[in-house]
Design an enzyme around this catalytic site. Sequence first.
Site, PDB file in Angstrom:
ATOM      1  N   HIS A 169       0.862  -1.190   0.000  1.00 51.97           N
ATOM      2  CA  HIS A 169       0.000   0.000   0.000  1.00 51.97           C
ATOM      3  C   HIS A 169       0.891   1.231   0.000  1.00 51.97           C
ATOM      4  CE1 HIS A 169      -3.437   2.571   0.771  1.00 51.97           C
ATOM      5  NE2 HIS A 169      -2.680   3.212   1.639  1.00 51.97           N
ATOM      6  N   ASP A 225     -15.433   2.068   6.931  1.00 46.31           N
ATOM      7  CA  ASP A 225     -14.459   3.074   6.487  1.00 46.31           C
ATOM      8  C   ASP A 225     -15.086   4.046   5.496  1.00 46.31           C
ATOM      9  OD1 ASP A 225     -11.771   4.225   6.290  1.00 46.31           O
ATOM     10  OD2 ASP A 225     -11.939   3.556   4.228  1.00 46.31           O
ATOM     11  N   ARG A 273     -15.132  12.156   8.087  1.00 42.82           N
ATOM     12  CA  ARG A 273     -13.852  12.800   8.433  1.00 42.82           C
ATOM     13  C   ARG A 273     -13.504  13.883   7.427  1.00 42.82           C
ATOM     14  NH1 ARG A 273     -10.014   8.123   7.990  1.00 42.82           N
ATOM     15  NH2 ARG A 273      -8.421   9.685   8.329  1.00 42.82           N
ATOM     16  N   SER A 319      -8.146   3.183   8.859  1.00 43.07           N
ATOM     17  CA  SER A 319      -8.770   3.261   7.538  1.00 43.07           C
ATOM     18  C   SER A 319      -7.974   2.427   6.527  1.00 43.07           C
ATOM     19  CB  SER A 319      -8.825   4.736   7.123  1.00 43.07           C
ATOM     20  OG  SER A 319      -9.124   4.876   5.772  1.00 43.07           O
ATOM     21  N   LYS A 328      -8.947  -1.847   5.248  1.00 42.04           N
ATOM     22  CA  LYS A 328      -9.207  -2.187   3.838  1.00 42.04           C
ATOM     23  C   LYS A 328      -8.180  -3.204   3.331  1.00 42.04           C
ATOM     24  CE  LYS A 328      -9.288   2.170   2.906  1.00 42.04           C
ATOM     25  NZ  LYS A 328      -9.388   3.552   2.538  1.00 42.04           N
TER      26      LYS A 328
END
Length: 420
Positions: free
Chosen positions: A58, A137, A144, A159, A163
């Site tokens: 990621h 999320d 947010r 978050s 995922k």
Amino acid sequence: MINGLVADSIPLYQISAWSMAILCRGFTQAETAFLTDCMLASGSTLPRATDRPRVDKHSTGGLGDKVSLVLAPMLACFDVDVPMLSGRGLGITGGTLDKLESYTGFRCDLTIDEMQNQLRQIGCFITGTTPKIAPADRKLYALRDVTGTVPSVALITASIMSKKLAAALDALVLDVKCGSGAFMQSFSEARKLAESLCATGKRMQVATTALITDMSQPLGDMVGNACEVNEALSVLAGGGPTPVRELTLRLSAEVLSSVARFPTPEEAYSNLSSAIGDGRALRRYQEMIEMQGGRFHEQLDLARSHTIDLRTLLKYQPNTQPSHGTAATQYLHSIDGQQLGTAIVQLGGGRRKLGDVIDHRVGLEMLVHLSDSVDLSSPIIRVFCDSSSSLEAALPLIAGALTFSETTFSPPELVFTTLS
Ligand code: URA
């Protein structure tokens, strides 16, 4: 709180107040891991398709980041599964799905069955996340966004990790970007986020490593959608810019050694390089594009190209530094990534709001990088764009994003540190 958010039984003003409290007071690592776990449990996880280890990467996002395109098929050559659930770009951040949709017919909406099938057959996919993955999320992030509570390390960690972990991973490598084109602009902020991500991964029994990497300039030369695909293809074919190749290999080597495919990242690195050298990674990439419905090409068509030299660029700078007229040699001193990203949006290559249609063929090619020397006639940037009015609107943004100085300096390192 998370169950109440998903079931609509707790009012959003209460959730907003709670998010603000987390932003102001912080969370312990244990609290962050519990929150991640609850958000993960709000949806489903991807069932196991094979008995191979599952790995993924990621990135916190940055300009010109096309690493996923090379990394997923390259890792899949080493008997691991790479179930990559990715996103679209919004604002200045590009999205891997948008890049892949530069291929006519490419599908980013694989069903769970199709994902499983593709893992069995070729060991990798890159597709969009589904509404069933961490639904908490989606709701919390939207809240947010409008309540100024995005920059909480605990909330960002939960978050991202909820995922990513929904893909039931054995190992994850994180590319935490730091600099003007990144979410985290300073090293200390990036380090806090990297530590929180690694600690949460460990608590959730996923071998997690983070590299803190430079984003004070775009990664590689190309920024845009189709032009980044072309650069990824050049890397897969054994060429391309060194930083793209190097970062992709370093991230991949970490995650392959985490699942003990090789005893050390160094050994993994040299084996991964061979998968590029002998064409295996490129063949796997082509299989992935074709299995997802895309029409593969060795290079994609781009919009008309315009090469801009320093003399032309300076005409568009709002406050041209007086030194520009005097010194024959200058050095590219800084790049404002936010502004350069805004230029891509102006060209039509990014979205101002969700749902905007983008032009995959527009983009930029950086012809110089930080600390390179230039003179007034040096080509600085190539813009890919068919519309002269969009080009005229983008040039002041591009010019304003770059500063030049008369003194030389060392360019920033590509990887600042590795945490695990
Ligand atoms: N990316 C995410 O997925 N979540 C955040 O909160 C911030 C960046």
